[in-house]
Design a protein around this motif. Sequence first.
Motif, short mmCIF file in Angstrom:
data_model
loop_
_atom_site.label_atom_id
_atom_site.label_comp_id
_atom_site.label_asym_id
_atom_site.label_seq_id
_atom_site.Cartn_x
_atom_site.Cartn_y
_atom_site.Cartn_z
N VAL A 166 -5.60 -2.60 6.49
CA VAL A 166 -6.27 -3.47 7.45
C VAL A 166 -5.71 -4.88 7.32
CG1 VAL A 166 -8.51 -4.36 8.20
CG2 VAL A 166 -8.34 -2.05 7.23
N ASP A 167 -5.32 -5.45 8.43
CA ASP A 167 -4.74 -6.79 8.39
C ASP A 167 -5.77 -7.83 8.85
OD1 ASP A 167 -4.22 -5.83 11.26
OD2 ASP A 167 -3.83 -7.98 11.32
N LYS A 168 -5.39 -9.10 8.68
CA LYS A 168 -6.37 -10.16 8.87
C LYS A 168 -6.81 -10.36 10.32
CE LYS A 168 -5.58 -12.61 4.62
NZ LYS A 168 -4.55 -13.36 3.90
N THR A 169 -6.11 -9.77 11.27
CA THR A 169 -6.56 -9.92 12.65
C THR A 169 -7.63 -8.89 13.02
OG1 THR A 169 -4.91 -8.40 13.54
CG2 THR A 169 -4.26 -10.72 13.38
N ALA A 170 -7.89 -7.94 12.13
CA ALA A 170 -8.83 -6.85 12.47
C ALA A 170 -10.25 -7.40 12.61
CB ALA A 170 -8.79 -5.79 11.39
N ASN A 171 -11.02 -6.75 13.46
CA ASN A 171 -12.42 -7.10 13.62
C ASN A 171 -13.25 -6.23 12.67
OD1 ASN A 171 -15.12 -7.17 14.41
ND2 ASN A 171 -14.59 -7.65 16.54
N ILE A 201 2.16 1.42 0.18
CA ILE A 201 2.23 0.55 1.36
C ILE A 201 3.67 0.07 1.57
CG2 ILE A 201 1.52 -1.70 2.31
CD1 ILE A 201 -1.17 -1.26 0.80
N GLU A 202 4.31 -0.35 0.47
CA GLU A 202 5.65 -0.93 0.62
C GLU A 202 6.73 0.11 0.86
OE1 GLU A 202 6.02 -3.51 -2.75
OE2 GLU A 202 4.59 -4.92 -1.85
N GLU A 203 6.69 1.19 0.06
CA GLU A 203 7.80 2.14 0.16
C GLU A 203 7.54 3.26 1.16
OE1 GLU A 203 9.04 3.27 -3.78
OE2 GLU A 203 9.05 1.16 -4.40
N LEU A 204 6.36 3.87 1.09
CA LEU A 204 6.10 4.97 2.02
C LEU A 204 5.79 4.43 3.41
CD1 LEU A 204 3.81 7.14 -0.30
CD2 LEU A 204 6.30 7.20 -0.10
N GLY A 205 5.05 3.34 3.45
CA GLY A 205 4.64 2.79 4.75
C GLY A 205 5.62 1.78 5.30
N TRP A 232 -5.14 -7.69 4.55
CA TRP A 232 -6.50 -8.14 4.24
C TRP A 232 -7.10 -7.23 3.17
CZ3 TRP A 232 -11.13 -8.47 8.24
CH2 TRP A 232 -12.20 -9.13 7.63
N PHE A 233 -7.24 -5.94 3.51
CA PHE A 233 -7.70 -4.98 2.51
C PHE A 233 -7.23 -3.58 2.91
CE2 PHE A 233 -11.13 -5.29 5.61
CZ PHE A 233 -11.47 -3.98 5.85
N LEU A 264 -12.90 0.11 -0.53
CA LEU A 264 -12.04 -0.94 -0.02
C LEU A 264 -11.37 -1.65 -1.19
CD1 LEU A 264 -14.45 -2.55 2.64
CD2 LEU A 264 -13.03 -0.49 2.83
N TYR A 265 -10.10 -1.98 -1.03
CA TYR A 265 -9.34 -2.64 -2.10
C TYR A 265 -8.69 -3.92 -1.58
CZ TYR A 265 -9.99 1.74 -4.55
OH TYR A 265 -10.54 2.84 -5.16
N LEU A 266 -8.85 -4.97 -2.37
CA LEU A 266 -8.23 -6.25 -2.01
C LEU A 266 -6.82 -6.30 -2.57
CD1 LEU A 266 -11.29 -8.53 -2.82
CD2 LEU A 266 -10.57 -7.65 -0.58
N GLU A 267 -6.06 -7.31 -2.15
CA GLU A 267 -4.66 -7.41 -2.54
C GLU A 267 -4.47 -7.33 -4.06
OE1 GLU A 267 -2.53 -10.15 -0.22
OE2 GLU A 267 -0.72 -9.00 -0.69
#
Lengths: 150, 396
Positions: free
Chosen positions: B303-308, B259-263, B273-274, B284-287
């Motif tokens: 997936v970020d916290k604004t997602a439905n 997430i940090e380096e490639l993304g 969020w997950f 699904l994986y949590l932080e």
Amino acid sequence: MQKSSTTSKILLDFDPEAANLLPALKKINVAFRYISEVDAEKVAEYFELPLAKVYETASFYDLLETKKPAILEIEVCSGGDCTLGESAGIIKEIENRYRIKTGDEFNPKVRLKKISCLGRCSEGPIMIVNGKVYEKMTASGVHKILGEWG
Amino acid sequence: MRNPKIITEHWGKIDPLKIEDYLNVGGYAALKKFIAKMDPQKALDEVKISGLSGKGGAGFLTGAKWEIVAKQKGEKYFICNLDESEPGTYKDRLIAENNPQILLEGIILAALTVGAKKSYIYLNGNFEKAREILERAIEQAKENKFLGSKILGSKYLLEIEIFSGAGAYICGEETALINSIEGNRGEPKIRPPYPTEAGLFGKPTVVNNAETIANVPWIIQNGGGRYSECATKLFVLGGAVKKRGVAEAPIGTTMKKAIEELGGGMQRGKDFWFAQVGGAAGRLYLEKELDAPITGSGAILVVDKTANLYDLLLSWTGFFRRESCGKCVPCREGTFRLNEIVERLADGEISDRDKEAMLDILWTLENTTFCPLGKFAATAVRDAVDKLGVVSTNYE
Ligand SMILES: Cc1cc2nc3c(=O)[nH]c(=O)nc-3n(C[C@H](O)[C@H](O)[C@H](O)COP(=O)(O)O)c2cc1C
Ligand code: SF4
Ligand code: FES
């Protein structure tokens, strides 16, 4: 040229072997947007298969249609990435525009279908209108595009 | 040792429509080496030493699979699985579009090693561009005597044919894929017999994922030992990261690092969020769980916290409802009902009976279906229940 003669012509491109059944059905589907009963019978005859077997294969795949398509066929990707985009909003917008429900098949003018991810996620949300692909869609942007289709 | 770019090294630098470009960067050296200095047994040994494992999801050891087929006599097939219809995954398509010849060279080496004279590329029916590129690439490989009879003047021969699918997720499963080529409905077959014993048209058949195959030229060229020290994997980043797309990184890369380096990290203003790893069928994986390596096919959806969450649940369950092949009742009915319950859940109309039914259906999918698709259909929803408390909490 008559439609039936064209179907027969398409079939002549294929040896009547099992591995050619799906490719032949796909080609007919591309040519006429769906596989009619008459065409299915021609395929059955050509491959020397029971008609039921041809339908069994044809009805299985998303890219083959056995029902006559609507004038306007709208598809919206409902994969995870497009969903995190706005595809749910896009679907609602289209449903409201035409007063239709996703998946209903009885309207001969327009139909809306959710489809599975096309592997173009980084360009999503994806909408397809009669085979033409639109990338990076927004809910508010659907009207302009659909307006062009009449 | 720095990890080389085994698959993506030349992406964007060579013209996929010109075999000369691939030859100019050392392409087909592995095939030349195989023909001049090696034999199938030696090549098989290298692949076994390399520890190469399947990139189609299950991670089966490639050398072990090849050996079963290589040992058998008579007609055999080699199939490159480029169906890739797992949502959120498009690494194989990009291999074909960016460097089709590396894939063909891999297929040729694999087929000659297992003793197949005919090979199919089972291509996702939506991949029109990849199809055109691969068709051209096959023509050019033939003109250069890498394909056809008497490959590079040797006794080896091979024909590669593209078979386009027609939109069915289950056709990525190897026995369903075989049914599909045979002109049948693309339903899975009962195993055993495994495809390695009785596969396409009843003959011993190896099915490998396209990414798996694209590693083979490097292994043959540089040796299995070296590969085992610096193996890489393609990862597909999607969702709320800055850079969405495909990246090559060492095997074992953690979710956090990806997430940090490639993304490039989270998009501005978005909170993690997950993450879902492995497409619609992914866990699904949590932080707090992000230090684990990415497994399976390599797709990661952030997936970020604004997602439905309800929209995502509808996406997952709708997908499996559509893609269930219908052969067995628990999956056919289970995917249908799970999607219906989620629709009610999203509308805020879920009853206690629904909640109970949902758990029953998840159990049934996890334990009683004919092929793994049933289990896949339950995975993300199960995690949404267990980790995100989806039936017990009201999200708004
Ligand atoms: C429902 C389902 C879908 C699958 N889809 C794919 C796919 O799209 N591509 C793929 O390579 N493998 C897919 N697989 C895995 C294949 O059955 C098979 O294990 C794989 O192609 C073997 O190649 P590998 O050993 O190189 O990974 C799928 C499996 C299942 C159960
Ligand atoms: S589990 Fe689903 S996809 Fe697999 S055979 Fe049964 S119905 Fe078909
Ligand atoms: S999620 Fe829409 S193209 Fe992949």
